[in-house]
Write an enzyme that holds these catalytic residues in place. Structure first.
Site, PDB file in Angstrom:
ATOM      1  N   TYR A  28      11.885  32.549   2.061  1.00 26.35           N
ATOM      2  CA  TYR A  28      10.641  33.088   2.621  1.00 26.35           C
ATOM      3  C   TYR A  28      10.755  33.313   4.117  1.00 26.35           C
ATOM      4  O   TYR A  28      11.320  32.479   4.832  1.00 26.35           O
ATOM      5  CB  TYR A  28       9.492  32.101   2.389  1.00 26.35           C
ATOM      6  CG  TYR A  28       9.009  32.019   0.972  1.00 26.35           C
ATOM      7  CD1 TYR A  28       8.650  33.158   0.251  1.00 26.35           C
ATOM      8  CD2 TYR A  28       8.871  30.777   0.358  1.00 26.35           C
ATOM      9  CE1 TYR A  28       8.191  33.055  -1.051  1.00 26.35           C
ATOM     10  CE2 TYR A  28       8.403  30.672  -0.938  1.00 26.35           C
ATOM     11  CZ  TYR A  28       8.063  31.815  -1.647  1.00 26.35           C
ATOM     12  OH  TYR A  28       7.608  31.713  -2.914  1.00 26.35           O
TER      13      TYR A  28
ATOM     14  N   LYS B  70       0.846  -1.201   0.000  1.00 25.23           N
ATOM     15  CA  LYS B  70       0.000   0.000   0.000  1.00 25.23           C
ATOM     16  C   LYS B  70       0.881   1.251   0.000  1.00 25.23           C
ATOM     17  O   LYS B  70       2.104   1.154   0.221  1.00 25.23           O
ATOM     18  CB  LYS B  70      -0.915  -0.027   1.218  1.00 25.23           C
ATOM     19  CG  LYS B  70      -0.158   0.076   2.534  1.00 25.23           C
ATOM     20  CD  LYS B  70      -1.050  -0.222   3.731  1.00 25.23           C
ATOM     21  CE  LYS B  70      -0.228  -0.108   5.008  1.00 25.23           C
ATOM     22  NZ  LYS B  70      -0.945  -0.629   6.181  1.00 25.23           N
TER      23      LYS B  70
HETATM   24  C1  LIG Z   1      -0.010  -1.478   6.923  1.00 27.01           C
HETATM   25  C2  LIG Z   1      -0.504  -2.747   7.457  1.00 27.01           C
HETATM   26  C3  LIG Z   1       0.370  -3.802   7.732  1.00 27.01           C
HETATM   27  C4  LIG Z   1       1.873  -3.654   7.671  1.00 27.01           C
HETATM   28  O1  LIG Z   1       2.344  -2.936   8.799  1.00 27.01           O
HETATM   29  P1  LIG Z   1       3.908  -2.692   9.045  1.00 27.01           P
HETATM   30  O2  LIG Z   1       3.993  -2.097  10.389  1.00 27.01           O
HETATM   31  O3  LIG Z   1       4.366  -1.769   7.971  1.00 27.01           O
HETATM   32  O4  LIG Z   1       4.570  -4.013   8.937  1.00 27.01           O
HETATM   33  C5  LIG Z   1      -0.189  -5.008   8.101  1.00 27.01           C
HETATM   34  N1  LIG Z   1      -1.530  -5.156   8.227  1.00 27.01           N
HETATM   35  C6  LIG Z   1      -2.387  -4.155   8.000  1.00 27.01           C
HETATM   36  C7  LIG Z   1      -3.845  -4.375   8.174  1.00 27.01           C
HETATM   37  C8  LIG Z   1      -1.909  -2.918   7.616  1.00 27.01           C
HETATM   38  O5  LIG Z   1      -2.774  -1.905   7.401  1.00 27.01           O
END
Ligand SMILES: *Cc1c(COP(=O)(O)O)cnc(C)c1O
Length: 382
Positions: A270, A34
Site C-alpha cells: 500500500y 492484567k
Molecule cells: C500495572 C500496575 C502495577 C505493575 O507495574 P509494573 O511497572 O509492570 O511492575 C502495579 N500496580 C498497579 C496499581 C498497576 O496498575
C-alpha cells in the site's frame, strides 16, 4: 494455526523466584496479570506464577477475576481497577479484594456483604502524587474511618502507586511519594487503623528499593522478564542491587504464507512506499496490525527467519506483512518467522520493537491480539 505465542514458563518461574529473593520474609508476592498477563496469556501465566510461589495475583478488572476463577484459580485476587457498583455482588461472590476510593463502593459493598454473609476486603488507595486513581490523604483518612465503622467490610490494605519511578534515574519524586505514603500510614495508625497489607511497589520499586516492599509487592513487567525501562536498569546497576537475570518469556512467531520473486523497480505494498532496487525475494507473512504487529514498523522493523534478519518492506497491512528474504535462501513456504523473541544468534526484544514503534515494551506485548493463541513452549515446565 498461522501465528502463535510460545511462553517459556521456566522463564516466568525464574523471574518470580528472582523477585521473591529480594523480599523480606513474610512479604506477599502479588504479580500483576492484567492486560492478558502483559500479552502472555492470562490463565497460562497465572498458573505459572502461582506454581512459582506467587501468593496473590493482581488483575485489572472483574472479567479477569471471573476468567481465573472459572479456570479453577483459588489464590487471592486483588482487582486494581474500578469495579462497577453493579458488579460488586459478583466480585464478592468470587472473593475478590477490591481497591477502594469512593463512598459509594464502600456503602454498596457493606450492604451486599451483610446480605451475603461475607466480608468485603477493601484496599484504600491513597494519592501520593500520581493523580490517577485514589483519594488525597485527607479524604482517604475520612473514608478509612467510614470503613472502620461499616459492618461487613474489612480495611485489609492500603495502597498507592508511583508516577515516575521508572522514567528517570533521579528518584527525588518517587522518594517524595514513598515518604507521603509512610506519612499516610502513620496517620491511619494514629486513628488506631492498621491495615494488614501496605503495598506500593511495582517492578521498579521491587527491584530498586527494598524499603518499599512492606507487606506486599505488585510487580508486573519484571515478572515477564523485561526491565521497566533503561533508566531502571541503570539505576539498579548504580545502586549495586543484586544483578538480576530477568528472562523474557514470550516468543511470537508466524508461518511464511508465500515466497515470491519481484523484479527490480517494483513497488511493494500500500502507498507504494518501497521500491525494489534489485531482484528481490519476498516472504509474505500472515500477520499485521490487527494482530498487534505495529504499523509503524513499515519499512523499518525486521523479523527473524532461519536465524537471520528479514527487513519489513512496504507498509504493514491489517493482516499481512512483507519481508525481504533475498539473502535468506533457506526461507521457504510455511517456515517460521519470529516477530518477537530469539532465533539462532539473533533476538528481537520488546524494547527493540518499542523503539521502532515509538512506545514502550509494555505496550508491545500487551497489544498482541487476544486471538493469537498462547501456548507453553515445548520443553518448558507446563
Ligand atoms: C500495572 C500496575 C502495577 C505493575 O507495574 P509494573 O511497572 O509492570 O511492575 C502495579 N500496580 C498497579 C496499581 C498497576 O496498575
Amino acid at each position: 494455526m498461522l501465528t502463535r505465542c510460545l511462553i517459556d514458563t521456566d522463564a516466568l518461574t525464574e523471574n518470580i523466584q528472582a523477585l521473591r529473593s529480594t523480599l523480606s520474609p513474610g512479604a506477599l508476592m502479588a504479580p500483576t496479570v492484567k492486560g492478558n498477563a502483559y500479552g502472555h496469556g492470562l490463565e497460562l501465566t497465572a498458573r505459572a506464577f502461582l506454581e512459582a510461589g506467587a501468593d496473590w495475583l493482581c488483575v485489572d478488572a472483574l472479567a479477569e477475576a471471573r476468567t481465573l476463577r472459572s479456570a479453577g484459580v483459588e489464590a487471592p485476587l486483588y482487582v486494581l481497577g474500578y469495579v462497577g457498583l453493579d458488579e460488586l455482588e459478583e466480585a464478592l461472590t468470587l472473593g475478590c479484594r477490591l481497591v477502594l476510593y469512593n463512598r459509594e463502593t464502600l456503602e454498596r459493598a457493606s450492604a451486599l456483604a451483610q446480605r451475603m454473609g461475607v466480608t468485603a476486603r477493601l484496599h484504600l488507595k491513597v494519592e501520593t502524587g500520581n493523580n490517577r486513581q485514589g483519594l488525597a490523604p485527607d479524604a482517604a483518612l475520612a473514608l478509612a474511618r467510614q470503613v472502620a465503622s461499616a459492618p461487613g467490610v474489612e480495611l485489609e490494605g492500603v495502597a498507592s502507586h508511583f508516577a515516575n519511578i521508572e522514567d528517570t534515574t533521579d528518584h527525588t519524586y518517587a522518594r517524595y511519594q514513598s515518604a507521603a505514603f509512610a506519612d499516610f500510614c502513620r496517620a491511619l495508625e494514629v486513628e488506631g487503623l492498621r491495615p494488614r497489607l501496605r503495598h506500593m511497589a511495582n517492578s521498579a520499586a521491587t527491584l530498586l528499593w527494598p524499603d518499599t516492599h512492606m507487606e506486599m509487592v505488585r510487580p508486573g513487567i519484571a515478572a515477564y522478564g523485561m526491565w521497566p525501562s533503561r533508566e531502571t536498569l541503570v539505576a539498579a546497576l548504580l545502586a549495586e542491587r543484586p544483578r538480576f537475570e530477568l528472562r523474557p518469556a514470550l516468543t511470537w512467531s508466524c508461518r511464511v504464507a508465500q515466497i515470491k520473486e519481484v523484479p527490480a523497480g517494483e513497488y511493494i505494498g500500500y502507498g507504494c512506499s518501497y521500491r525494489t532496487t534489485h531482484p528481490t525475494r519476498l516472504a509474505i507473512l500472515p500477520v499485521g496490525y490487527y494482530d498487534g504487529y505495529p504499523r509503524s514498523l513499515s519499512n523499518l522493523g525486521y523479523v527473524l527467519i532461519n536465524g537471520r534478519r528479514a527487513q519489513v518492506r512496504g507498509r504493514v497491512c491489517m493482516n499481512i506483512t512483507m519481508v525481504d528474504v533475498t539473502d535468506i535462501p533457506a526461507a521457504r513456504l510455511e517456515g517460521d518467522a519470529i516477530l518477537l523473541g530469539a532465533c539462532g544468534e539473533e533476538r528481537i526484544t520488546a524494547e527493540q520493537v518499542a523503539d521502532w514503534a515509538g512506545t514502550i515494551n509494555y505496550e508491545v506485548t500487551t497489544r498482541i491480539g487476544a486471538h493469537v493463541p498462547r501456548q507453553a513452549a515445548p520443553g518448558s515446565a507446563k
